[in-house]
Design a protein around this motif. Structure first.
Motif, PDB file in Angstrom:
ATOM      1  N   ILE A  12       0.868  -1.186   0.000  1.00 51.49           N
ATOM      2  CA  ILE A  12       0.000   0.000   0.000  1.00 51.49           C
ATOM      3  C   ILE A  12       0.902   1.232   0.000  1.00 51.49           C
ATOM      4  CG2 ILE A  12      -1.837   1.259   1.179  1.00 51.49           C
ATOM      5  CD1 ILE A  12      -2.777  -1.351   2.417  1.00 51.49           C
TER       6      ILE A  12
ATOM      7  N   ALA B 105       9.995   5.095  -2.082  1.00 50.53           N
ATOM      8  CA  ALA B 105      10.643   4.187  -1.125  1.00 50.53           C
ATOM      9  C   ALA B 105      10.531   2.745  -1.607  1.00 50.53           C
ATOM     10  CB  ALA B 105      10.035   4.341   0.272  1.00 50.53           C
TER      11      ALA B 105
ATOM     12  N   LEU C 182      14.114   1.710  -2.729  1.00 50.11           N
ATOM     13  CA  LEU C 182      14.758   1.146  -1.530  1.00 50.11           C
ATOM     14  C   LEU C 182      14.302  -0.272  -1.218  1.00 50.11           C
ATOM     15  CD1 LEU C 182      14.351   4.335   0.710  1.00 50.11           C
ATOM     16  CD2 LEU C 182      16.228   3.789  -0.848  1.00 50.11           C
TER      17      LEU C 182
ATOM     18  N   ALA D 109       3.994   2.143   2.679  1.00 49.88           N
ATOM     19  CA  ALA D 109       4.971   3.205   2.423  1.00 49.88           C
ATOM     20  C   ALA D 109       4.210   4.412   1.890  1.00 49.88           C
ATOM     21  CB  ALA D 109       6.033   2.730   1.434  1.00 49.88           C
TER      22      ALA D 109
ATOM     23  N   ILE E 124      -3.839   4.039   8.459  1.00 52.24           N
ATOM     24  CA  ILE E 124      -3.919   2.885   7.543  1.00 52.24           C
ATOM     25  C   ILE E 124      -3.263   1.651   8.174  1.00 52.24           C
ATOM     26  CG2 ILE E 124      -3.344   2.040   5.211  1.00 52.24           C
ATOM     27  CD1 ILE E 124      -3.907   4.821   4.122  1.00 52.24           C
TER      28      ILE E 124
ATOM     29  N   PRO F 225       8.006   7.477  10.217  1.00 56.26           N
ATOM     30  CA  PRO F 225       7.741   7.267  11.643  1.00 56.26           C
ATOM     31  C   PRO F 225       6.297   6.789  11.838  1.00 56.26           C
ATOM     32  CG  PRO F 225       7.521   9.594  11.102  1.00 56.26           C
ATOM     33  CD  PRO F 225       7.896   8.902   9.819  1.00 56.26           C
TER      34      PRO F 225
ATOM     35  N   ALA G  66       9.865  -0.075   9.519  1.00 56.71           N
ATOM     36  CA  ALA G  66      10.990  -0.157   8.579  1.00 56.71           C
ATOM     37  C   ALA G  66      12.039   0.903   8.909  1.00 56.71           C
ATOM     38  CB  ALA G  66      10.468   0.004   7.155  1.00 56.71           C
TER      39      ALA G  66
ATOM     40  N   PHE H 270      13.300  12.105  -3.012  1.00 58.17           N
ATOM     41  CA  PHE H 270      12.374  12.071  -1.864  1.00 58.17           C
ATOM     42  C   PHE H 270      11.901  13.478  -1.485  1.00 58.17           C
ATOM     43  CE2 PHE H 270      14.850   8.144  -1.427  1.00 58.17           C
ATOM     44  CZ  PHE H 270      13.802   7.257  -1.506  1.00 58.17           C
TER      45      PHE H 270
ATOM     46  N   THR I  53       8.779  15.153  -3.275  1.00 54.28           N
ATOM     47  CA  THR I  53       7.391  14.663  -3.192  1.00 54.28           C
ATOM     48  C   THR I  53       6.501  15.746  -2.551  1.00 54.28           C
ATOM     49  OG1 THR I  53       8.021  13.558  -1.141  1.00 54.28           O
ATOM     50  CG2 THR I  53       7.940  12.196  -3.109  1.00 54.28           C
TER      51      THR I  53
ATOM     52  N   TRP J  76       3.911  15.898  -0.668  1.00 48.44           N
ATOM     53  CA  TRP J  76       3.485  15.822   0.735  1.00 48.44           C
ATOM     54  C   TRP J  76       4.586  16.248   1.705  1.00 48.44           C
ATOM     55  CZ3 TRP J  76       6.093  12.384   3.924  1.00 48.44           C
ATOM     56  CH2 TRP J  76       6.767  11.331   3.301  1.00 48.44           C
TER      57      TRP J  76
ATOM     58  N   ASP K 280      11.137  13.413   9.526  1.00 50.98           N
ATOM     59  CA  ASP K 280      11.276  12.417   8.453  1.00 50.98           C
ATOM     60  C   ASP K 280      12.672  11.777   8.445  1.00 50.98           C
ATOM     61  OD1 ASP K 280      10.837  10.987   6.129  1.00 50.98           O
ATOM     62  OD2 ASP K 280      10.740  12.726   4.808  1.00 50.98           O
TER      63      ASP K 280
ATOM     64  N   TYR L  73      17.868  -2.336   4.406  1.00 52.67           N
ATOM     65  CA  TYR L  73      16.496  -2.724   3.997  1.00 52.67           C
ATOM     66  C   TYR L  73      16.365  -4.246   3.907  1.00 52.67           C
ATOM     67  CZ  TYR L  73      16.650   2.178   2.881  1.00 52.67           C
ATOM     68  OH  TYR L  73      16.815   3.527   2.984  1.00 52.67           O
TER      69      TYR L  73
HETATM   70  N1  LIG Z   1      13.586   4.119   5.479  1.00 52.74           N
HETATM   71  C1  LIG Z   1      13.975   4.999   4.580  1.00 52.74           C
HETATM   72  O1  LIG Z   1      15.154   5.126   4.297  1.00 52.74           O
HETATM   73  C2  LIG Z   1      12.942   5.831   3.877  1.00 52.74           C
HETATM   74  C3  LIG Z   1      13.304   6.623   2.784  1.00 52.74           C
HETATM   75  C4  LIG Z   1      12.297   7.327   2.132  1.00 52.74           C
HETATM   76  C5  LIG Z   1      10.987   7.279   2.573  1.00 52.74           C
HETATM   77  N2  LIG Z   1      10.689   6.515   3.654  1.00 52.74           N
HETATM   78  C6  LIG Z   1       9.315   6.460   4.176  1.00 52.74           C
HETATM   79  O2  LIG Z   1       8.488   5.843   3.202  1.00 52.74           O
HETATM   80  C7  LIG Z   1       7.186   6.428   3.223  1.00 52.74           C
HETATM   81  C8  LIG Z   1       6.825   6.857   1.822  1.00 52.74           C
HETATM   82  O3  LIG Z   1       7.759   7.809   1.348  1.00 52.74           O
HETATM   83  P1  LIG Z   1       8.072   7.975  -0.207  1.00 52.74           P
HETATM   84  O4  LIG Z   1       9.296   8.800  -0.292  1.00 52.74           O
HETATM   85  O5  LIG Z   1       8.052   6.658  -0.883  1.00 52.74           O
HETATM   86  O6  LIG Z   1       6.815   8.858  -0.683  1.00 52.74           O
HETATM   87  P2  LIG Z   1       6.107   8.816  -2.110  1.00 52.74           P
HETATM   88  O7  LIG Z   1       5.296  10.045  -2.204  1.00 52.74           O
HETATM   89  O8  LIG Z   1       7.108   8.562  -3.178  1.00 52.74           O
HETATM   90  O9  LIG Z   1       5.164   7.529  -1.988  1.00 52.74           O
HETATM   91  C9  LIG Z   1       3.955   7.543  -1.279  1.00 52.74           C
HETATM   92  C10 LIG Z   1       2.903   6.895  -2.157  1.00 52.74           C
HETATM   93  O10 LIG Z   1       1.690   6.811  -1.418  1.00 52.74           O
HETATM   94  C11 LIG Z   1       0.623   7.043  -2.320  1.00 52.74           C
HETATM   95  N3  LIG Z   1      -0.576   7.391  -1.570  1.00 52.74           N
HETATM   96  C12 LIG Z   1      -0.953   8.582  -1.063  1.00 52.74           C
HETATM   97  N4  LIG Z   1      -2.128   8.474  -0.422  1.00 52.74           N
HETATM   98  C13 LIG Z   1      -2.518   7.176  -0.534  1.00 52.74           C
HETATM   99  C14 LIG Z   1      -3.646   6.439  -0.081  1.00 52.74           C
HETATM  100  N5  LIG Z   1      -4.627   7.014   0.632  1.00 52.74           N
HETATM  101  N6  LIG Z   1      -3.728   5.127  -0.398  1.00 52.74           N
HETATM  102  C15 LIG Z   1      -2.759   4.541  -1.123  1.00 52.74           C
HETATM  103  N7  LIG Z   1      -1.672   5.192  -1.586  1.00 52.74           N
HETATM  104  C16 LIG Z   1      -1.544   6.485  -1.282  1.00 52.74           C
HETATM  105  C17 LIG Z   1       1.149   8.140  -3.229  1.00 52.74           C
HETATM  106  O11 LIG Z   1       0.425   8.208  -4.443  1.00 52.74           O
HETATM  107  C18 LIG Z   1       2.596   7.713  -3.419  1.00 52.74           C
HETATM  108  O12 LIG Z   1       2.766   6.887  -4.557  1.00 52.74           O
HETATM  109  C19 LIG Z   1       7.244   7.527   4.276  1.00 52.74           C
HETATM  110  O13 LIG Z   1       6.788   7.003   5.501  1.00 52.74           O
HETATM  111  C20 LIG Z   1       8.719   7.828   4.416  1.00 52.74           C
HETATM  112  O14 LIG Z   1       9.055   8.292   5.707  1.00 52.74           O
HETATM  113  C21 LIG Z   1      11.636   5.789   4.301  1.00 52.74           C
END
Ligand SMILES: NC(=O)c1ccc[n+]([C@@H]2O[C@H](COP(=O)([O-])OP(=O)(O)OC[C@H]3O[C@@H](n4cnc5c(N)ncnc54)[C@H](O)[C@@H]3O)[C@@H](O)[C@H]2O)c1
Length: 334
Positions: free
Chosen positions: A10, A15, A19, A75, A84, A100, A125, A168, A171, A173, A186, A288
């Protein structure tokens, strides 16, 4: 070998693509992909094509209704993670959620308490808990290789590229933030995980913060003084708006009474007064793979979860109490 985990995804953004998928490709025997959900159908389809998942949804609730999905990877934009996660857990799915675990501390605390009442496994994660360089540093510390730990320094200064949608920080948001702390939450939770992994629990903290200087919403720079329960001191600096040619995301040095340890991605550098520095190579793995392997082993072999919601909550607490300290001009007892 036990059955692979039947996973639903989902949130199919950066990410997952950049990743998670490279790590999951190394665990082909451990995971099969049933379905992908994203409000953006193209993104969901792209990840479905990569992973071989046959079903694609724009409403995640349809994915949660599938009995063929036993666990989900979440993610999502940070403000959507807690609600969610709870929906997924109430649907009986095990959850591997990105960090977080909430948009603010109160939401994360409530999530933690609600999850504790449900018969499912959750893993946050937080890849830093699985990074070989931090694990090796921890071993050296616990074996007394530095003597008494006196000071931890974590300085992370780099200007995030907010203009590239494939980055990242690009994005939307992350610009119009609906969670407390912006980039300092973040990215800072990773630093908090590293500091707590090596220094133990923090007892006192005091911080200053700065806003602005970027399209990123929320706090963009923080300086924090820490005192750990062990008596060790810490200095933490994180800026997502200043350029520094020398800096890495994890610029970490541990100073002990007998030796100093500099933690790089692919090596640790141990130095003692009057002796030639020693380089200890470590696998340059971002962690990861370790988190997905731990989730598999927790579900199939009953292994303990290393990166629990409780641990991730405490990482968040360290950062957000830092914001409280800055806003209230107070030293905070955790
Ligand atoms: N551990 C790490 O190193 C790392 C690195 C980057 C991001 N993250 C985490 O990963 C998460 C996502 O970040 P990202 O950079 O991939 O963001 P992103 O914007 O690339 O991905 C988020 C996705 O969620 C989708 N989305 C939004 N609302 C939704 C909904 N209601 N239902 C389903 N999908 C929905 C968006 O369309 C998007 O594709 C965050 O929690 C971030 O903190 C972790």
């Amino acid at each position: 070998m036990a059955e692979p985990i039947k996973l639903g995804i989902i949130g199919a953004g950066l990410a997952v693509k950049q990743l998670h998928w490279p790590a999951l490709q190394r665990l082909r025997a451990n995971y099969t992909f049933v379905a992908v959900a994203d409000v953006d159908q193209h993104k969901a389809q792209e990840i479905a094509t990569l992973t071989g998942a046959e079903r694609v949804y724009t409403d995640y609730r349809e994915l949660l209704a599938l009995s063929a999905v036993e666990a989900v990877l979440l993610a999502l934009p940070i403000h959507l993670t807690a609600p969610i996660t709870l929906d997924a857990a109430r649907a009986g799915k095990h959850v591997l959620l990105e960090k977080p675990p909430g948009a603010n501390l109160e939401q994360a605390r409530q999530l933690k308490e609600q999850l504790a009442t449900l018969p499912i496994t959750t893993l946050v994660a937080e890849n830093f808990r699985y990074r070989p360089n931090l694990q090796q540093a921890r071993r050296i510390l616990s074996e007394g290789g530095l003597g008494e730990l006196i000071l931890l320094k974590l300085h992370s200064v780099s200007r995030a590229n907010t203009d590239d949608p494939e980055n990242f920080a690009g994005t939307p948001w992350r610009h119009d933030t609906q969670y407390r702390g912006g980039p300092i939450l973040d990215g800072g939770v990773h630093h908090a995980a590293a500091l707590r992994l090596l220094g133990g629990e923090v007892e006192w903290l005091q911080a200053f913060t700065k806003y602005g200087g970027s399209k990123l919403g929320g706090t963009t720079t923080i300086t924090m003084n820490l005192r750990f329960r062990s008596g060790a001191l810490g200095t933490y600096v994180y800026s997502a708006v200043c350029h520094d040619e020398q800096s890495s995301f994890l610029g970490l040095t541990l100073y002990g009474s007998a030796a100093t340890l500099l933690v790089d991605n692919d090596a640790l550098r141990l130095s003692r007064p009057g002796q030639a520095p020693e380089t200890i190579p470590v696998e340059a793995d971002p962690g990861y793979y370790g988190e997905f392997l731990n989730f598999y082993q927790a579900l199939r072999e009953g292994a303990p979860v290393v990166s629990t919601v409780e641990q991730s909550y405490r990482d968040m607490e360290l950062i957000l109490r830092g914001l409280d300290s800055a806003e209230q001009a107070q030293v905070i007892l955790l």
